[in-house]
Design an enzyme around this catalytic site. Sequence first.
Site, mmCIF file in Angstrom:
data_model
loop_
_atom_site.group_PDB
_atom_site.id
_atom_site.type_symbol
_atom_site.label_atom_id
_atom_site.label_comp_id
_atom_site.label_asym_id
_atom_site.label_seq_id
_atom_site.Cartn_x
_atom_site.Cartn_y
_atom_site.Cartn_z
ATOM 1 N N GLU A 53 3.400 2.408 1.382
ATOM 2 C CA GLU A 53 2.137 3.080 1.677
ATOM 3 C C GLU A 53 1.336 3.295 0.387
ATOM 4 O O GLU A 53 1.892 3.717 -0.638
ATOM 5 C CB GLU A 53 2.455 4.416 2.347
ATOM 6 C CG GLU A 53 1.276 5.304 2.641
ATOM 7 C CD GLU A 53 1.705 6.644 3.220
ATOM 8 O OE1 GLU A 53 0.837 7.341 3.761
ATOM 9 O OE2 GLU A 53 2.907 6.993 3.122
ATOM 10 N N LYS A 122 -3.770 4.809 9.129
ATOM 11 C CA LYS A 122 -2.686 5.730 9.463
ATOM 12 C C LYS A 122 -3.153 6.683 10.565
ATOM 13 O O LYS A 122 -4.215 7.289 10.464
ATOM 14 C CB LYS A 122 -2.275 6.503 8.210
ATOM 15 C CG LYS A 122 -1.068 7.399 8.369
ATOM 16 C CD LYS A 122 -0.656 7.978 7.016
ATOM 17 C CE LYS A 122 0.592 8.828 7.094
ATOM 18 N NZ LYS A 122 1.027 9.303 5.759
ATOM 19 N N CYS A 178 4.155 5.637 7.576
ATOM 20 C CA CYS A 178 4.901 6.846 7.208
ATOM 21 C C CYS A 178 4.983 7.902 8.307
ATOM 22 O O CYS A 178 5.800 7.808 9.215
ATOM 23 C CB CYS A 178 4.326 7.421 5.923
ATOM 24 S SG CYS A 178 5.471 8.563 5.088
#
Length: 683
Positions: A53, A122, A178
Amino acid sequence: MKAFESLYSHEFLRVAACVPQAVVANPAVAVDRTLEMAGQGDADGVGVMVFPELGLSSYAIDDLLFQDALLQEVEDGLARLVKASEGLFPVLVVGAPLRAGGRLYNVAIALHKGQILGVVPKSYLPNYREFYERRHFTPGAEVHGERIILCGQDVPFGVDLLFRAIGPVPFTFHIEICEDIWVPLPPSCRAAMAGAEVLLNLSASNITIGKARTRRELCAAQSLRTVAAYAYSAAGPGESTTDLAWDGQAAIFECGDTLAEGPRFPQGASMVRADVDLARIRQERMRLNSFGDCARAEAGAPFREATFTLQKPERNMPLERDVPRFPFVPAEPERLREDCYEAYNIQVQGLAQRLRATGLKHLVIGVSGGLDSTQALIVAVRAMDLCGLPRKHVLAYTLPGFATSDETKANAWALMRALDVSAEEIDIRPAAQQMLEDLGHPYAQGQAQYDVTFENVQAGLRTDYLFRLANLHRALVVGTGDLSELGLGWCTYGVGDHMSHYNVNASVPKTLIQHLIRFVAGEPGTSAETSRILEAILATEISPELVPAAAGAAIQSTQQIVGPYALQDFTLFYLTRYGFRPSRIAYLAYHAWADASKGAWPEALPQDERQAYDLGEIKHWMRVFLKRFFTSQFKRSTLPNGPKISSGGSLSPRGDWRAPSDAGPGPWLRELEAHVPEGKEVC
């Protein structure tokens, strides 16, 4: 042979989780290090590479994320990556901060052969404890159907993207970032239900005590739940340690299994790769109808597909994956002991419940001194113990015939005495001789004709005696035949070893039965004498003992007729559990068995099973298996009851395997001949 050896010809995909040496807020260097690893992946034939990330900027840079100079260098570096990807084989998935529509997003960018395939923001931004992502980024959960201009290309942008490879290497992958896997409903759940087979997670999860185990459990569980592969890459060395630390955890999972995991706290760049079994994923999803039901029930907004073509590498790409030689038998000693414990309890509880249900107090069993009857006898006495009945209520009979050896007969008697059951002997030879005379068989006239009639007269009489003895003593006949024999049709149909009142071994393969017996031999409560007898039985040649051996010759060998049980159990597992085509099973067997020095052997495996089989042998015995398996279905269609033991499956017509008795092996044999080369090649 080259095409046969390539993993990309057999529905495998090489995936890599990469952790470059990070550099704080220096995108130009980050791109250099990303390209170094991309070059390594290209040389290794990796199809998809996932990076951490925000890897192009580094994660822990706080308000530097708002700096124009840094964001511009990220975009310039990305353009350099796109250009360099033109000459690379893998799909690259990298993380970066990206401006779009006047907002800043934490994104993953997929690129291949000079094209940006798509950009995924994200979905869920952590803003608790040490995390402060909402200060900088806009959540992407609501971004659907959008497009942006990036590096001069018009590319899809949103969380509704699936990346689908078409052409020679078809597969579909999805990206989440994540925190997305830490929420109750990760985006990859719906993506998997929409068709994604490979799930990628770009992470910058910092390390605290115990967190690596939690990540591992999350990813493994997600791969199991979604019936998919899951590749995870977390930020590592070089990230800012102002307030946090990083361990660079990278791992790849498949259907709950850990395929590969890299070193934690590496001192430099690290990459872990694994060959993902796409065929396994596809077969499992096809069989698990509840997976499809859930997909229909939980269907949300439709996904867009970003398509690309992944060509097969021109060079040879051997499989780099541990293929267990014994799929029914775990190699790890602790897991093997646990499996043996569970198998015994399943068998014992099944038989004990059948006794209670019938109201009977006695069991009848034939004991030959071989593996199967030994295992069944042990289960029978334990069932008596569980039911609070005397072991003498197990009525055990040894029934010697024309070819019974002194060794097996002695072992049978020794075992019956050691287990304290009621033991008797009935010589079936007079009855068999009479039946052969009544049939006008040449053997009755003194000719050495040992045909199937000669064999089945003996096998049938043994079972006939057992059933009549059960009538006489109000008892239940315990079956002894195992899963391997049922698969190969190596049992006498009707009133033969095919039949019983309850068969405790029906779903136990031959390769596992040996370990079950060893498990008992090694138990603390087993006497030294019983252990000695069990070891002697394990060391005996597997034989039906129906054909007399010539003077000085070896006894009749089952495995010389039906093939090595190690290979045949291998084929049985992959044919019935996953429905793999014969050429793929042969490919897997080739990698499992062609080199005797590869991999771990299960605990206490006999030396004569620690051997290699070349491709010619594998193909020969697979022919034998396919012919016997399909032509013997009528035997399996009328099986007695017996408990399912292994997740590898059973052949019960009421359970895992339902098939017509009149289907032949033609399509399977033709596929084998067309796609598996002849010869003695060894890896």
